[in-house]
Design an enzyme around this catalytic site. Structure first.
Site, PDB file in Angstrom:
ATOM      1  N   GLN A 131    -115.371 -57.824   5.966  1.00  0.00           N
ATOM      2  CA  GLN A 131    -114.578 -59.526   6.520  1.00  0.00           C
ATOM      3  C   GLN A 131    -115.547 -60.250   7.984  1.00  0.00           C
ATOM      4  O   GLN A 131    -115.977 -58.628   8.600  1.00  0.00           O
ATOM      5  CB  GLN A 131    -113.289 -59.846   5.978  1.00  0.00           C
ATOM      6  CG  GLN A 131    -112.904 -57.949   6.929  1.00  0.00           C
ATOM      7  CD  GLN A 131    -111.367 -57.914   5.983  1.00  0.00           C
ATOM      8  OE1 GLN A 131    -110.310 -58.790   5.359  1.00  0.00           O
ATOM      9  NE2 GLN A 131    -111.156 -56.280   6.771  1.00  0.00           N
TER      10      GLN A 131
ATOM     11  N   HIS B 241     -93.303 -57.496  11.364  1.00  0.00           N
ATOM     12  CA  HIS B 241     -93.569 -55.699  11.264  1.00  0.00           C
ATOM     13  C   HIS B 241     -92.418 -55.673  10.609  1.00  0.00           C
ATOM     14  O   HIS B 241     -92.274 -55.002   9.904  1.00  0.00           O
ATOM     15  CB  HIS B 241     -94.977 -55.961  11.794  1.00  0.00           C
ATOM     16  CG  HIS B 241     -96.103 -55.489  12.106  1.00  0.00           C
ATOM     17  ND1 HIS B 241     -97.194 -56.220  12.850  1.00  0.00           N
ATOM     18  CD2 HIS B 241     -96.881 -55.819  10.738  1.00  0.00           C
ATOM     19  CE1 HIS B 241     -97.994 -56.156  12.914  1.00  0.00           C
ATOM     20  NE2 HIS B 241     -98.339 -55.812  11.768  1.00  0.00           N
TER      21      HIS B 241
ATOM     22  N   ASP C 224    -103.809 -52.812  11.267  1.00  0.00           N
ATOM     23  CA  ASP C 224    -103.690 -52.797  12.994  1.00  0.00           C
ATOM     24  C   ASP C 224    -102.975 -52.035  12.723  1.00  0.00           C
ATOM     25  O   ASP C 224    -102.425 -51.728  13.937  1.00  0.00           O
ATOM     26  CB  ASP C 224    -103.179 -54.827  12.791  1.00  0.00           C
ATOM     27  CG  ASP C 224    -102.004 -54.832  12.080  1.00  0.00           C
ATOM     28  OD1 ASP C 224    -101.470 -54.245  12.370  1.00  0.00           O
ATOM     29  OD2 ASP C 224    -101.934 -55.421  11.719  1.00  0.00           O
TER      30      ASP C 224
ATOM     31  N   ASP D 158    -109.125 -49.536  -1.954  1.00  0.00           N
ATOM     32  CA  ASP D 158    -108.649 -50.775  -2.155  1.00  0.00           C
ATOM     33  C   ASP D 158    -107.106 -49.964  -2.449  1.00  0.00           C
ATOM     34  O   ASP D 158    -107.155 -49.531  -3.568  1.00  0.00           O
ATOM     35  CB  ASP D 158    -109.672 -50.710  -3.782  1.00  0.00           C
ATOM     36  CG  ASP D 158    -108.749 -51.870  -4.726  1.00  0.00           C
ATOM     37  OD1 ASP D 158    -107.862 -52.880  -3.902  1.00  0.00           O
ATOM     38  OD2 ASP D 158    -109.532 -52.682  -5.180  1.00  0.00           O
TER      39      ASP D 158
ATOM     40  N   ASP E  50     -98.815 -55.153   2.940  1.00  0.00           N
ATOM     41  CA  ASP E  50     -99.759 -55.982   3.995  1.00  0.00           C
ATOM     42  C   ASP E  50    -100.656 -56.323   4.344  1.00  0.00           C
ATOM     43  O   ASP E  50    -101.421 -55.933   5.002  1.00  0.00           O
ATOM     44  CB  ASP E  50     -98.952 -55.644   5.534  1.00  0.00           C
ATOM     45  CG  ASP E  50     -99.124 -55.752   6.962  1.00  0.00           C
ATOM     46  OD1 ASP E  50     -99.213 -56.741   6.463  1.00  0.00           O
ATOM     47  OD2 ASP E  50     -98.913 -54.904   7.586  1.00  0.00           O
ATOM     48  N   SER E  51    -100.801 -57.042   3.562  1.00  0.00           N
ATOM     49  CA  SER E  51    -101.555 -57.479   2.618  1.00  0.00           C
ATOM     50  C   SER E  51    -102.164 -58.933   3.674  1.00  0.00           C
ATOM     51  O   SER E  51    -101.586 -59.523   4.475  1.00  0.00           O
ATOM     52  CB  SER E  51    -102.016 -58.092   1.442  1.00  0.00           C
ATOM     53  OG  SER E  51    -101.262 -59.080   1.173  1.00  0.00           O
ATOM     54  N   THR E  52    -104.201 -58.697   3.735  1.00  0.00           N
ATOM     55  CA  THR E  52    -104.283 -60.659   3.799  1.00  0.00           C
ATOM     56  C   THR E  52    -103.917 -62.169   3.222  1.00  0.00           C
ATOM     57  O   THR E  52    -103.285 -61.356   2.467  1.00  0.00           O
ATOM     58  CB  THR E  52    -106.123 -60.862   4.160  1.00  0.00           C
ATOM     59  OG1 THR E  52    -106.464 -59.714   2.633  1.00  0.00           O
ATOM     60  CG2 THR E  52    -106.538 -59.223   5.603  1.00  0.00           C
ATOM     61  N   ASP E  53    -104.352 -63.016   3.161  1.00  0.00           N
ATOM     62  CA  ASP E  53    -104.301 -64.236   2.139  1.00  0.00           C
ATOM     63  C   ASP E  53    -104.620 -63.899   0.557  1.00  0.00           C
ATOM     64  O   ASP E  53    -105.653 -63.189   0.984  1.00  0.00           O
ATOM     65  CB  ASP E  53    -104.816 -65.609   2.492  1.00  0.00           C
ATOM     66  CG  ASP E  53    -103.782 -65.944   3.783  1.00  0.00           C
ATOM     67  OD1 ASP E  53    -101.864 -65.460   3.528  1.00  0.00           O
ATOM     68  OD2 ASP E  53    -103.866 -66.426   4.198  1.00  0.00           O
TER      69      ASP E  53
ATOM     70  N   PRO F  58    -110.904 -59.736  -0.488  1.00  0.00           N
ATOM     71  CA  PRO F  58    -110.553 -58.395  -0.736  1.00  0.00           C
ATOM     72  C   PRO F  58    -109.045 -58.318  -0.864  1.00  0.00           C
ATOM     73  O   PRO F  58    -108.389 -57.611  -1.550  1.00  0.00           O
ATOM     74  CB  PRO F  58    -111.007 -57.287   0.262  1.00  0.00           C
ATOM     75  CG  PRO F  58    -111.193 -58.270   1.866  1.00  0.00           C
ATOM     76  CD  PRO F  58    -111.400 -58.940   1.077  1.00  0.00           C
TER      77      PRO F  58
HETATM   78  N1  SAM Z   1    -100.237 -59.671   8.891  1.00  0.00           N
HETATM   79  C1  SAM Z   1    -101.395 -60.353   8.103  1.00  0.00           C
HETATM   80  C2  SAM Z   1    -100.988 -61.165   7.901  1.00  0.00           C
HETATM   81  O1  SAM Z   1    -100.035 -61.861   7.288  1.00  0.00           O
HETATM   82  O2  SAM Z   1    -101.946 -62.670   7.242  1.00  0.00           O
HETATM   83  C3  SAM Z   1    -101.936 -58.678   7.875  1.00  0.00           C
HETATM   84  C4  SAM Z   1    -102.392 -58.220   8.481  1.00  0.00           C
HETATM   85  S1  SAM Z   1    -103.543 -56.901   7.703  1.00  0.00           S
HETATM   86  C5  SAM Z   1    -104.745 -56.704   9.148  1.00  0.00           C
HETATM   87  C6  SAM Z   1    -103.809 -56.846   6.199  1.00  0.00           C
HETATM   88  C7  SAM Z   1    -105.197 -55.853   5.673  1.00  0.00           C
HETATM   89  O3  SAM Z   1    -105.375 -55.986   4.854  1.00  0.00           O
HETATM   90  C8  SAM Z   1    -106.603 -56.655   6.992  1.00  0.00           C
HETATM   91  O4  SAM Z   1    -106.463 -54.487   7.692  1.00  0.00           O
HETATM   92  C9  SAM Z   1    -107.414 -56.053   5.206  1.00  0.00           C
HETATM   93  O5  SAM Z   1    -108.307 -55.658   5.638  1.00  0.00           O
HETATM   94  C10 SAM Z   1    -106.116 -55.131   3.747  1.00  0.00           C
HETATM   95  N2  SAM Z   1    -106.771 -55.685   2.916  1.00  0.00           N
HETATM   96  C11 SAM Z   1    -107.131 -56.632   2.095  1.00  0.00           C
HETATM   97  N3  SAM Z   1    -107.486 -56.358   0.895  1.00  0.00           N
HETATM   98  C12 SAM Z   1    -107.231 -55.375   0.428  1.00  0.00           C
HETATM   99  C13 SAM Z   1    -107.188 -53.452  -0.764  1.00  0.00           C
HETATM  100  N4  SAM Z   1    -107.836 -54.783  -1.361  1.00  0.00           N
HETATM  101  N5  SAM Z   1    -106.769 -53.625  -0.362  1.00  0.00           N
HETATM  102  C14 SAM Z   1    -106.108 -52.981   0.365  1.00  0.00           C
HETATM  103  N6  SAM Z   1    -106.222 -53.233   2.166  1.00  0.00           N
HETATM  104  C15 SAM Z   1    -106.195 -54.541   1.776  1.00  0.00           C
END
Ligand code: SAM
Length: 282
Positions: A30, A61, A85, A136, A154-157, A161
């Protein structure tokens, strides 16, 4: 000239003044930017979406970790999916647990957050209870033999990924990895802006768990109103732990939180009719 990061598009926008850019590059997965903003402090954005800030991340958090851990009351093993993070890990290790395993797909998020945003993890990565797995999260829960009392996504949208972390197959594998009476918590966006994400999540979670709902927190950088966090368990009583019990369990953390307390915990499960309607729409 001041630069701006535009983070939402279409009929409603959000932008941040980039007062000082600390880092910008493309990781394996990303686009990652870390910058300073007068209102929100240090800001981490991935693929143009703000992930976390030093000013308001506690509202996210703390509400991801303390409600499931204090409702459970005896959790020993915690699994965090994503969360590079380190903010979720920071809150997890405050509890008397044995192990917190964090499974993050992108090692660059962990490394750069530790370098530029050390206050996010606040030393949690070197806590003896913490273990980091680079993988993953979807694959990890499909393959691991480990069992956890609490799983926090605690994922991205649900783009890039993170998309796999919103699927029924992933939730089914999370359920398999939970100990009896365990609980799964997920981040499900802001219903005003992502209503379909909520409806879709509710449908998937209620199909798998005896008790599924959403609860609310307010994180100013996730603009558009309250955000929803998913709650899924086969133990319905976890959602109804009495206030006095939560207060007893919270006592060692009292004074160490900025958003969470047991009254906020209970109130967070009260959903306005417009959110209830989104859950039940199919
Ligand atoms: N607080 C945030 C939000 O609500 O937007 C989420 C923050 S956290 C940094 C999200 C993390 O999920 C990222 O570091 C990303 O790399 C990770 N991520 C995304 N897809 C993933 C997957 N399939 N497996 C593990 N981690 C993943």
């Amino acid at each position: 000239m001041m630069q701006y990061l535009e983070t939402l598009h279409g009929p409603y926008g959000q932008y941040f003044a980039v007062e000082r850019e600390l880092y910008r590059d493309k990781t394996e997965y990303q686009d990652l930017v870390i910058f300073e903003n007068q209102t929100f402090g240090k800001v981490l954005a991935l693929d143009g979406a703000v992930q976390t800030t030093t000013a308001d991340n506690h509202a996210y958090h703390e509400m991801l970790l303390h409600p499931p851990l204090l409702a459970h009351g005896q959790a020993k093993r915690v699994l965090i999916i994503g969360g590079g993070d380190g903010g979720s890990l920071r809150e997890a290790v405050k509890h008397p647990i044995e192990r917190a395993v964090m499974v993050e797909i992108d090692p660059a998020v962990i490394e750069l957050s530790q370098r530029y945003l050390p206050e996010l993890s606040d030393g949690a990565f070197s806590n003896p209870k913490a273990e980091v797995v680079i993988a993953d999260g979807c694959r990890y829960v499909a393959e691991t033999e480990e069992r956890f009392d609490v799983i926090v996504v605690d994922s991205t949208d649900p783009i890039g990924p993170g998309a796999v972390l919103f699927t029924s197959d992933f939730y089914r594998d999370c359920k398999r990895c939970l100990t009896p009476g365990g609980v799964l918590v997920t981040q499900h966006g802001v219903p005003r802006l992502q209503p379909d994400e909520l409806t879709d999540g509710y449908r998937k979670l209620t199909a798998l768990f005896a008790d599924a709902t959403f609860y609310l927190t307010v994180v100013p950088t996730y603009t558009g109103g309250a955000m929803t966090l998913g709650w899924a368990s086969d133990e319905p009583a976890l959602r109804r732990v009495p206030l006095e019990t939560l207060e007893e369990r919270f006592a060692p953390l009292d004074g160490k939180t900025r958003y969470y307390n047991p009254s906020v915990h209970q109130a967070a499960f009260a959903l306005p009719p417009e959110v209830q309607r989104l859950l039940r729409r199919s």
